[in-house]
Design an enzyme around this catalytic site. Sequence first.
Site, PDB file in Angstrom:
ATOM      1  N   SER A 158     -13.368 107.559  29.727  1.00 26.44           N
ATOM      2  CA  SER A 158     -12.346 107.728  28.846  1.00 26.44           C
ATOM      3  C   SER A 158     -11.287 108.963  29.111  1.00 26.44           C
ATOM      4  O   SER A 158     -10.290 109.060  28.353  1.00 26.44           O
ATOM      5  CB  SER A 158     -12.973 107.751  27.619  1.00 26.44           C
ATOM      6  OG  SER A 158     -14.092 108.980  27.390  1.00 26.44           O
ATOM      7  N   HIS A 214     -12.550 101.117  26.939  1.00 23.30           N
ATOM      8  CA  HIS A 214     -11.328 101.155  27.312  1.00 23.30           C
ATOM      9  C   HIS A 214     -10.749 100.132  28.213  1.00 23.30           C
ATOM     10  O   HIS A 214      -9.655 100.246  28.571  1.00 23.30           O
ATOM     11  CB  HIS A 214     -11.007 102.452  28.070  1.00 23.30           C
ATOM     12  CG  HIS A 214     -11.083 103.606  27.102  1.00 23.30           C
ATOM     13  ND1 HIS A 214     -10.105 103.983  26.205  1.00 23.30           N
ATOM     14  CD2 HIS A 214     -12.194 104.418  26.567  1.00 23.30           C
ATOM     15  CE1 HIS A 214     -10.280 105.150  25.239  1.00 23.30           C
ATOM     16  NE2 HIS A 214     -11.676 105.336  25.702  1.00 23.30           N
ATOM     17  N   LYS A 244      -9.717  99.950  20.021  1.00 23.75           N
ATOM     18  CA  LYS A 244      -8.779 100.560  20.750  1.00 23.75           C
ATOM     19  C   LYS A 244      -7.917  99.439  21.181  1.00 23.75           C
ATOM     20  O   LYS A 244      -6.818  99.181  20.125  1.00 23.75           O
ATOM     21  CB  LYS A 244      -9.541 101.053  22.035  1.00 23.75           C
ATOM     22  CG  LYS A 244     -10.494 102.024  21.793  1.00 23.75           C
ATOM     23  CD  LYS A 244     -11.014 102.805  22.751  1.00 23.75           C
ATOM     24  CE  LYS A 244     -12.608 103.755  22.552  1.00 23.75           C
ATOM     25  NZ  LYS A 244     -12.337 104.641  21.629  1.00 23.75           N
TER      26      LYS A 244
HETATM   27  C1  LIG Z   1     -16.097 105.017  26.857  1.00 25.01           C
HETATM   28  C2  LIG Z   1     -16.144 104.848  25.063  1.00 25.01           C
HETATM   29  N1  LIG Z   1     -17.134 104.222  24.796  1.00 25.01           N
HETATM   30  C3  LIG Z   1     -17.208 104.163  23.248  1.00 25.01           C
HETATM   31  C4  LIG Z   1     -16.307 104.524  22.553  1.00 25.01           C
HETATM   32  C5  LIG Z   1     -16.742 104.396  21.083  1.00 25.01           C
HETATM   33  O1  LIG Z   1     -15.690 103.389  20.800  1.00 25.01           O
HETATM   34  P1  LIG Z   1     -15.304 103.491  18.962  1.00 25.01           P
HETATM   35  O2  LIG Z   1     -14.189 104.214  18.817  1.00 25.01           O
HETATM   36  O3  LIG Z   1     -15.322 102.045  18.647  1.00 25.01           O
HETATM   37  O4  LIG Z   1     -16.480 104.076  18.163  1.00 25.01           O
HETATM   38  C6  LIG Z   1     -15.452 105.287  22.770  1.00 25.01           C
HETATM   39  C7  LIG Z   1     -14.389 105.856  21.978  1.00 25.01           C
HETATM   40  O5  LIG Z   1     -14.026 107.096  22.018  1.00 25.01           O
HETATM   41  C8  LIG Z   1     -15.135 105.640  24.299  1.00 25.01           C
HETATM   42  O6  LIG Z   1     -14.157 106.329  24.907  1.00 25.01           O
END
Ligand SMILES: Cc1ncc(COP(=O)(O)O)c(C=O)c1O
Length: 401
Positions: free
Chosen positions: A190, A218, A249
Amino acid sequence: MDSRLSTAARRDPLSFLATELDTLKQQGLYRRLRVLEGEQRAHATFDHRSVVNLSSNNYLGLTTHPRLREAALEATRKFGVGSGSVRTIAGTMEIHMELERRLAAFKKTEAAVVFQSGFAANAGTVAAVLTKDDVVVSDELNHASIIDGCRLSRATIKVFPHKDPEAARKVLRELPASQRKLLITDGVFSMDGDLGALAELCALAEEFGCIMMVDDAHASGVFGKNGRGTVDHFGMHGRVDVQVGTLSKAMGALGGYVAGHKTLIEFLYHRARPFLFSTSHPPAVAAACIAALDVLEQEPQIIDRLWENTRFFKAGLRALRFNTGLSESPITPVIAGEGALAMKLSDRLFDAGVFAQGIAYPTVARDKARVRTIVTAAHTRDELQFALDAFAKVGRELGIV
Ligand SMILES: Cc1ncc(COP(=O)(O)O)c(C=O)c1O
């Protein structure tokens, strides 16, 4: 003694927090939340200022897509604003079941379970599947929700250097064959926008008998046919046991999910704590997510537009000689180095009409602070060129390029 006096005289047991915040201020790392006025769009108003928005994860512009909006409104009219309880207690709404069927079909797996967020999906799943006798072998840059899930599981955590399957192999070779192991990577990282070494890790998982898990937060809506994620992108269908995705997202709404074999999903229905101990989504969220899947299947040209914009913007940043790391996705870091410099770059860009959030330690390494940019399908060429011009001006002023 007057009880009000004794309260007033009481030492604040949380005063150390103010000291911590002062330290952040001194280091130039203190962050104020920017307030978004109106919709989350490619051009939006934050803190009363109209800017090109390079900060959201709204990859496909679905947060304001008419089909999602209408589906949410219709579900609210039909079913109300809340689900009323945890799904195992007050009964689950048919619309939640429908979303899970649709996600399983989309991911080409037997079943899927939806969580309140991607964070809950990762943390809840790892903690449910592993016990203290097990081992998790995890890429060093995996998301915080994976790290928290590992800690909650009390399994032994072995971290391998970023995208280094050879190092993962060395870790696996040292472990007893009889021990249960989970091998886990983000699909897209991310903060750097690079892709996990999925094919190599799947091969290792097969060789060492590991459970293979990928967090495609992502990648969902971005990679693979119709946005099915990195498992589809790398042709790894059937070789990943646990696929996590997010609905927060590219899908434009909120939530996370796990897709996999029916047994895994049934087990999570019984043991994943966020599923068991937290209320499910409002029906409007489930309806919007179903509509998002319809859009991915019926309007894939939106994904093509995302990639055209991504190529244009990345090429522009590189031509300006910014350090953009090893990104392979619409997430492009502009690495400044020191935390205070990255924050200054972000602030100056904002003054110049571009919102790109500064990210510093502990989210990224101390010497790799950056401004993180995310291009969406909804940006126009003019908006992206405007942003590139602002990067050129501010980058030169700060001596970054
Ligand atoms: C790689 C990754 N996994 C999981 C999440 C968590 O997702 P959510 O925003 O739906 O809680 C994020 C979000 O920040 C992320 O970047």
